[in-house]
Design a protein around this motif. Structure first.
Motif, PDB file in Angstrom:
ATOM      1  N   PRO A 192       8.799 -25.065 -51.830  1.00  0.00           N
ATOM      2  CA  PRO A 192       9.355 -25.417 -53.157  1.00  0.00           C
ATOM      3  C   PRO A 192       8.272 -25.801 -54.160  1.00  0.00           C
ATOM      4  CG  PRO A 192      10.633 -26.445 -51.395  1.00  0.00           C
ATOM      5  CD  PRO A 192       9.394 -25.887 -50.763  1.00  0.00           C
ATOM      6  N   GLY A 193       7.276 -26.555 -53.707  1.00  0.00           N
ATOM      7  CA  GLY A 193       6.198 -26.937 -54.611  1.00  0.00           C
ATOM      8  C   GLY A 193       5.396 -25.738 -55.070  1.00  0.00           C
ATOM      9  N   PHE A 194       5.142 -24.811 -54.161  1.00  0.00           N
ATOM     10  CA  PHE A 194       4.403 -23.591 -54.509  1.00  0.00           C
ATOM     11  C   PHE A 194       5.144 -22.835 -55.603  1.00  0.00           C
ATOM     12  CE2 PHE A 194       3.464 -19.105 -54.161  1.00  0.00           C
ATOM     13  CZ  PHE A 194       2.095 -19.051 -53.920  1.00  0.00           C
ATOM     14  N   TYR A 195       6.442 -22.616 -55.413  1.00  0.00           N
ATOM     15  CA  TYR A 195       7.226 -21.870 -56.402  1.00  0.00           C
ATOM     16  C   TYR A 195       7.314 -22.618 -57.725  1.00  0.00           C
ATOM     17  CZ  TYR A 195       8.842 -18.648 -52.744  1.00  0.00           C
ATOM     18  OH  TYR A 195       8.919 -17.699 -51.751  1.00  0.00           O
ATOM     19  N   ALA A 196       7.471 -23.939 -57.656  1.00  0.00           N
ATOM     20  CA  ALA A 196       7.588 -24.717 -58.890  1.00  0.00           C
ATOM     21  C   ALA A 196       6.311 -24.641 -59.713  1.00  0.00           C
ATOM     22  CB  ALA A 196       7.913 -26.179 -58.552  1.00  0.00           C
ATOM     23  N   PHE A 197       5.162 -24.745 -59.055  1.00  0.00           N
ATOM     24  CA  PHE A 197       3.896 -24.689 -59.775  1.00  0.00           C
ATOM     25  C   PHE A 197       3.636 -23.298 -60.333  1.00  0.00           C
ATOM     26  CE2 PHE A 197       1.193 -28.571 -58.509  1.00  0.00           C
ATOM     27  CZ  PHE A 197       2.313 -29.405 -58.579  1.00  0.00           C
TER      28      PHE A 197
ATOM     29  N   PHE B  63       4.160 -14.656 -50.381  1.00  0.00           N
ATOM     30  CA  PHE B  63       3.015 -15.360 -49.796  1.00  0.00           C
ATOM     31  C   PHE B  63       3.425 -16.612 -49.012  1.00  0.00           C
ATOM     32  CE2 PHE B  63      -0.284 -18.631 -50.084  1.00  0.00           C
ATOM     33  CZ  PHE B  63      -1.381 -17.981 -49.549  1.00  0.00           C
ATOM     34  N   PRO B  64       4.127 -17.571 -49.623  1.00  0.00           N
ATOM     35  CA  PRO B  64       4.451 -18.788 -48.856  1.00  0.00           C
ATOM     36  C   PRO B  64       5.444 -18.524 -47.732  1.00  0.00           C
ATOM     37  CG  PRO B  64       5.559 -18.826 -50.975  1.00  0.00           C
ATOM     38  CD  PRO B  64       4.642 -17.638 -50.995  1.00  0.00           C
ATOM     39  N   ILE B  65       6.317 -17.534 -47.917  1.00  0.00           N
ATOM     40  CA  ILE B  65       7.288 -17.217 -46.868  1.00  0.00           C
ATOM     41  C   ILE B  65       6.573 -16.719 -45.620  1.00  0.00           C
ATOM     42  CG2 ILE B  65       9.217 -15.707 -46.255  1.00  0.00           C
ATOM     43  CD1 ILE B  65      10.057 -15.775 -49.192  1.00  0.00           C
ATOM     44  N   ILE B  66       5.612 -15.818 -45.816  1.00  0.00           N
ATOM     45  CA  ILE B  66       4.834 -15.313 -44.680  1.00  0.00           C
ATOM     46  C   ILE B  66       4.072 -16.451 -44.012  1.00  0.00           C
ATOM     47  CG2 ILE B  66       2.850 -13.879 -44.056  1.00  0.00           C
ATOM     48  CD1 ILE B  66       3.810 -11.837 -46.080  1.00  0.00           C
ATOM     49  N   CYS B  67       3.456 -17.313 -44.819  1.00  0.00           N
ATOM     50  CA  CYS B  67       2.661 -18.408 -44.257  1.00  0.00           C
ATOM     51  C   CYS B  67       3.518 -19.355 -43.430  1.00  0.00           C
ATOM     52  CB  CYS B  67       1.968 -19.177 -45.380  1.00  0.00           C
ATOM     53  SG  CYS B  67       0.664 -18.256 -46.223  1.00  0.00           S
ATOM     54  N   ILE B  68       4.672 -19.736 -43.956  1.00  0.00           N
ATOM     55  CA  ILE B  68       5.501 -20.723 -43.277  1.00  0.00           C
ATOM     56  C   ILE B  68       6.253 -20.114 -42.100  1.00  0.00           C
ATOM     57  CG2 ILE B  68       7.687 -20.515 -44.530  1.00  0.00           C
ATOM     58  CD1 ILE B  68       5.832 -23.812 -43.827  1.00  0.00           C
ATOM     59  N   ALA B  69       6.529 -18.812 -42.176  1.00  0.00           N
ATOM     60  CA  ALA B  69       7.277 -18.164 -41.092  1.00  0.00           C
ATOM     61  C   ALA B  69       6.376 -17.844 -39.907  1.00  0.00           C
ATOM     62  CB  ALA B  69       7.940 -16.890 -41.608  1.00  0.00           C
ATOM     63  N   ILE B  70       5.152 -17.420 -40.174  1.00  0.00           N
ATOM     64  CA  ILE B  70       4.247 -17.000 -39.096  1.00  0.00           C
ATOM     65  C   ILE B  70       3.400 -18.165 -38.596  1.00  0.00           C
ATOM     66  CG2 ILE B  70       2.306 -15.489 -38.550  1.00  0.00           C
ATOM     67  CD1 ILE B  70       3.499 -13.450 -40.453  1.00  0.00           C
ATOM     68  N   ARG B  71       2.874 -18.940 -39.519  1.00  0.00           N
ATOM     69  CA  ARG B  71       2.129 -20.161 -39.226  1.00  0.00           C
ATOM     70  C   ARG B  71       0.758 -19.939 -38.586  1.00  0.00           C
ATOM     71  NH1 ARG B  71       4.676 -24.883 -40.040  1.00  0.00           N
ATOM     72  NH2 ARG B  71       6.892 -24.759 -40.571  1.00  0.00           N
TER      73      ARG B  71
END
Length: 382
Positions: free
Chosen positions: A86-91, A173-181
């Protein structure tokens, strides 16, 4: 850059170079610089090489975006796996959308007034596109796809195809990062994008809407930047060896640029992206000599680079208004130099004003509002 962190000299200069070649390209496409006083001192091939390959500047922007988003994410959240979605998208919203909305309102308004450079005009044999659909496509990241359907249908708005590429990258970008880790697997995805880019461009090398504007044709450049951000954490291109590598990278970018896009549709973008990525690795944590910081030419490029987003959005509106006064190809030979100077000056003035009085206050305000809302929610939950 992370809040409170000083700006990177080389990145700002690279941004300045990137937006400069885009400005030159768009002016040249409207008012040929070959048939200008430049033709007295430079051969036509040299002018064409400098003026017609500005899309390589967009490739450089893509690499810089990938580098900054990856490095900033790691600095801000500690790792890719712990990115605050959420912070990534908000910024990202706070930085991108307010300026974009203003530009789209101006384009739609000028189009409604019948200004030729801002109306949707179907090319023979291509379907018509309504203004609401065109605006929606920019705001929802598929304007480049719409151009594949309708070709070049709006002079000013079609320039925003690259925003669809970047915004789609910001979305996934953040979806891939948080999903794969796992960073290693994330890197494999980026390397796959790097490998697939030339393949896609090879099979679409006869259609510039595809080989220059499609997601598949551009994600490799962003992936180069992402990888460069990770490499910069492990490798320092300092000292004599690092300097030689950076000089070689700069020569690679310059030579590929001057060689042109035509005839190099497949690997030209790859070479520019790879060279830019190396320059960014070398720029991470650099100490710039005072002599370079005081250089006026570099200072000018830095100034443009620091306002490159606003310049990107609003230079085409300035140029579109100029085309309303002097339609494409009608500018007199002797007027092209002062017209180009006026174009750059007015574009820079518009970018400065939008940045100073609109974009920066809204960006700061929206980010602060998001943080206050999050803090309040945390207190209530506690």
């Amino acid at each position: 850059m992370v809040a409170g962190q000083s700006r990177n000299f080389t990145i700002d200069v690279l941004r300045g170079i990137s937006i400069s070649v885009v400005l030159i390209l768009h002016f040249h496409l409207s008012y040929s610089l070959i048939e200008s006083p430049l033709g007295v001192v430079l051969p036509a091939d040299a002018i064409s090489a400098v003026a017609r390959n500005g899309n390589y500047g967009v490739t450089m922007f893509f690499v810089i975006s990938g580098f900054l988003i990856t490095s900033t994410t790691i600095r801000r959240y500690g790792s890719l796996a712990t990115v605050d979605v959420p912070g990534f998208y908000a910024f990202r919203f706070a930085r991108i959308v307010p300026c974009l909305l203003l530009a789209l309102v101006l384009i739609a308004g000028l189009g409604a007034l019948g200004q030729p450079a801002f109306v949707n005009a179907a090319k023979p044999g291509w379907p018509e596109v309504s203004m609401p659909v065109a605006v929606l496509s920019v705001l929802t990241f598929w304007h480049n796809i719409l151009m594949q359907y309708a070709w070049y249908f709006n002079y000013a708005m079609n320039v925003y195809w690259s925003l669809s590429v970047e915004e789609m990258f910001y979305l996934v970008f953040p979806i891939i990062c948080i999903a794969i880790r796992r960073t290693g697997i994330i890197v494999i995805i980026w390397v796959a994008a790097i490998a697939y880019g030339p393949v896609y461009r090879y099979y679409h090398s006869d259609n510039e809407i595809y080989f220059m504007y499609a997601y598949q044709a551009c994600f490799d450049a962003i992936a180069f930047g992402c990888c460069a951000a990770l490499v910069a954490r492990k490798i320092s291109l300092k000292g004599m060896v690092g300097g030689v590598v950076r000089i070689a990278a700069a020569i690679l970018v310059g030579a590929t640029y001057l060689a042109g896009i035509r005839g190099h549709e497949v690997f030209g973008f790859t070479l520019v992206a790879a060279g830019t990525a190396i320059l960014l690795v070398g720029a991470d944590g650099e100490r710039v000599p005072a002599l370079l910081q005081r250089n006026r030419a570099l200072a000018g490029l830095r100034w443009l680079g620091q306002r490159s987003y606003e310049l990107y959005l609003f230079h085409i509106i300035v140029l579109g208004l100029m085309r309303s006064i002097w339609p494409r190809g009608t500018l007199a030979y002797g007027d092209k130099a002062p017209a180009f100077a006026a174009f750059v000056g007015l574009s820079a003035l518009a970018a400065w004003a939008v940045s100073r009085f609109y974009a920066e206050p809204l960006n700061a305000g929206l980010r602060a509002a998001f943080l206050r809302t999050r803090e309040l929610s945390a207190r209530q939950a506690g």
